[in-house]
Design a protein around this motif. Structure first.
Motif, PDB file in Angstrom:
ATOM      1  N   LEU A  15       0.844  -1.283  -0.049  1.00  0.00           N
ATOM      2  CA  LEU A  15      -0.084  -0.011  -0.202  1.00  0.00           C
ATOM      3  C   LEU A  15       0.725   1.293   0.108  1.00  0.00           C
ATOM      4  O   LEU A  15       0.713   2.301  -0.741  1.00  0.00           O
ATOM      5  N   ASN A  16       1.813   1.101   0.894  1.00  0.00           N
ATOM      6  CA  ASN A  16       2.844   2.385   0.852  1.00  0.00           C
ATOM      7  C   ASN A  16       3.880   2.280   0.134  1.00  0.00           C
ATOM      8  O   ASN A  16       4.737   3.250   0.005  1.00  0.00           O
ATOM      9  N   ARG A  17       3.811   1.073  -0.635  1.00  0.00           N
ATOM     10  CA  ARG A  17       5.287   0.911  -1.438  1.00  0.00           C
ATOM     11  C   ARG A  17       6.585   1.155  -0.927  1.00  0.00           C
ATOM     12  O   ARG A  17       7.542   2.059  -1.528  1.00  0.00           O
ATOM     13  N   GLN A  18       6.912   0.722  -0.046  1.00  0.00           N
ATOM     14  CA  GLN A  18       8.284   0.661   0.720  1.00  0.00           C
ATOM     15  C   GLN A  18       8.218  -0.524   1.543  1.00  0.00           C
ATOM     16  O   GLN A  18       7.317  -1.418   2.034  1.00  0.00           O
ATOM     17  N   ALA A  19       9.612  -0.815   1.887  1.00  0.00           N
ATOM     18  CA  ALA A  19      10.177  -1.990   2.978  1.00  0.00           C
ATOM     19  C   ALA A  19       9.403  -1.721   4.459  1.00  0.00           C
ATOM     20  O   ALA A  19       8.966  -0.427   4.636  1.00  0.00           O
ATOM     21  N   CYS A  20       8.976  -2.708   4.837  1.00  0.00           N
ATOM     22  CA  CYS A  20       8.558  -2.529   6.299  1.00  0.00           C
ATOM     23  C   CYS A  20       9.170  -3.527   7.524  1.00  0.00           C
ATOM     24  O   CYS A  20       9.611  -4.617   6.882  1.00  0.00           O
ATOM     25  N   LEU A  21       8.879  -3.201   8.552  1.00  0.00           N
ATOM     26  CA  LEU A  21       9.586  -4.149   9.504  1.00  0.00           C
ATOM     27  C   LEU A  21       8.597  -4.040  10.706  1.00  0.00           C
ATOM     28  O   LEU A  21       8.186  -3.170  11.306  1.00  0.00           O
ATOM     29  N   GLN A  22       7.910  -5.375  10.864  1.00  0.00           N
ATOM     30  CA  GLN A  22       6.888  -5.507  11.826  1.00  0.00           C
ATOM     31  C   GLN A  22       7.510  -5.337  13.381  1.00  0.00           C
ATOM     32  O   GLN A  22       8.452  -5.960  13.764  1.00  0.00           O
ATOM     33  N   LYS A  23       6.850  -4.595  14.292  1.00  0.00           N
ATOM     34  CA  LYS A  23       7.107  -4.530  15.605  1.00  0.00           C
ATOM     35  C   LYS A  23       5.843  -4.750  16.289  1.00  0.00           C
ATOM     36  O   LYS A  23       4.737  -4.143  16.284  1.00  0.00           O
ATOM     37  N   GLY A  24       5.999  -5.954  17.002  1.00  0.00           N
ATOM     38  CA  GLY A  24       4.686  -6.075  17.763  1.00  0.00           C
ATOM     39  C   GLY A  24       3.825  -6.928  17.167  1.00  0.00           C
ATOM     40  O   GLY A  24       3.796  -7.549  16.067  1.00  0.00           O
ATOM     41  N   GLU A  25       2.281  -6.854  17.735  1.00  0.00           N
ATOM     42  CA  GLU A  25       1.139  -7.598  16.937  1.00  0.00           C
ATOM     43  C   GLU A  25       1.019  -6.843  15.574  1.00  0.00           C
ATOM     44  O   GLU A  25       1.473  -5.450  15.826  1.00  0.00           O
TER      45      GLU A  25
END
Length: 284
Positions: free
Chosen positions: A184-194
Motif C-alpha cells: 500500500l505504501n510501496r516501501q519496505a517494512c519491519l513489523q514491531k509487535g502485533e
C-alpha cells in the motif's frame, strides 16, 4: 443469522452422506458432513470455501454472492501458476488459471480423524495436486510438477480468507521482527509487535511458520502455519470497496496467505517439483 453463507447446507436435521455434490450459484460444490467437521469445496478452482469444526465458529470466510463467471472470492483460492499479476502477459488473469478452471477430484476418504481429499489439475506441461486433510484442524498441501523441456518462471499461493468476528477486534501475533514489503505504501517494512489490519493492509513478509490470529470477540486463538513458504502475506481492503462484496461483509475476514514467489518469481527446472502447505489448528 448464519455466520457463513454455505452453512445453509447443514441446517436440515436429516442425516446426509459424508460427501455429496450439490449445485449452487452455477457451480458444482462438494458438501462434506463428518462427525468432526463440516466443509464445502468448489469443483471450480479445487477451492475449499467453508470449513467449520463441530461446535466452533466457521474458520473460513466466503462472499455471499458469486459472479456468474470468474473467480469465487473466499475460502482458500489457489493462486497458480503465478501469484498477483503475470510478470510479462498483462492481459492474463491475476493470480493465474487454477482458480478459474474445474479440477478433478481424484480421491475422497473418511476415517475417525476426519476427511481426506485429493484434487488435481493438468494444464499444458504442468500438473498441480491439492491434498486436504480436514477434521479438528485443517491442512492443505499443494504440489506442482513442471514437465516442460525448458526452465519456467513460477509463483503460487494459498490465499486464505479467515472468518473473524470483526476486523477491528483481531490481531496477528508471531510476525514481530519480520521484514517485508508494504504494497500500500510501496516501501519496505519491519513489523514491531502485533499486527492489526483495521484500516487496510497489504504486506508481504519474509516469514515462514506459525502465527496466531487472536479474535477477542469470539475468544478464539487460531494458529496458522504457513510452513516452509517463502512469504506470509497479510491483506485486508480496509474501507476500499470490493466488487460483489458488501462493506459490512468485508469486515468479517482477514487474509493470511502462504506464498512462494510473491516478491520475485521462482525459476523451475524441467522435472522440478515444488510444494506449498497451509495448516491451522485451534489454540483456545
Amino acid at each position: 443469522m448464519l455466520e457463513h453463507p454455505l452453512q445453509r447446507f447443514f441446517t436440515s436435521l436429516r442425516a446426509r452422506p459424508t460427501f455429496q455434490w450439490e449445485r449452487y450459484q452455477q457451480r458444482d460444490v462438494l458438501v462434506i458432513d463428518h462427525p468432526l467437521c463440516q466443509a464445502v469445496f468448489s469443483r471450480q478452482g479445487g477451492q475449499l470455501l467453508h470449513f467449520q469444526p463441530r461446535g466452533q465458529h466457521p474458520w473460513l470466510w466466503c462472499a455471499a454472492h458469486w459472479p456468474q463467471v470468474g473467480a469465487i472470492r473466499g475460502g482458500v483460492p489457489i493462486c497458480w501458476p503465478w501469484y498477483g499479476r503475470h510478470p510479462s502477459e498483462g492481459v492474463w488473469p491475476s493470480h493465474g488459471w487454477a482458480r478459474l478452471l474445474d479440477w478433478k477430484l481424484i480421491d475422497s476418504t473418511e476415517d475417525e480423524a476426519g476427511v481426506h481429499l485429493h484434487w488435481r489439475l493438468k494444464l499444458w506441461d504442468w500438473q498441480v495436486d491439492l491434498h486436504a486433510d480436514l477434521g479438528e484442524g485443517m491442512e492443505l498441501r499443494l504440489s506442482t510438477q513442471h514437465d516442460d523441456t525448458e526452465p519456467c518462471l513460477f509463483s503460487h499461493a494459498l490465499h486464505a480468507y479467515w472468518r473473524i468476528s470483526d476486523v477491528a477486534d483481531v490481531a496477528l501475533e508471531g510476525l514481530d521482527g519480520a521484514s517485508g514489503y508494504d504494497q500500500l505504501n510501496r516501501q519496505a517494512c519491519l513489523q514491531k509487535g502485533e499486527l492489526r489490519v483495521d484500516g487496510g493492509c497489504q504486506r508481504l513478509f519474509n516469514h515462514a511458520g506459525e502465527l496466531q490470529l487472536q479474535d477477542e470477540a469470539w475468544q478464539r486463538s487460531l494458529c496458522i502455519d504457513t510452513s516452509d513458504s517463502t512469504n506470509t502475506v497479510v491483506w485486508h481492503p480496509g474501507s476500499r470497496p470490493l466488487m460483489g462484496v458488501g462493506g459490512l461483509e468485508a469486515m468479517g475476514f482477514v487474509c493470511v496467505e502462504a506464498a512462494s514467489g510473491g516478491a520475485s518469481t521462482l525459476s523451475l527446472a524441467p522435472g522440478e517439483k515444488v510444494h506449498l502447505t497451509l495448516q491451522a489448528h485451534l489454540l483456545h
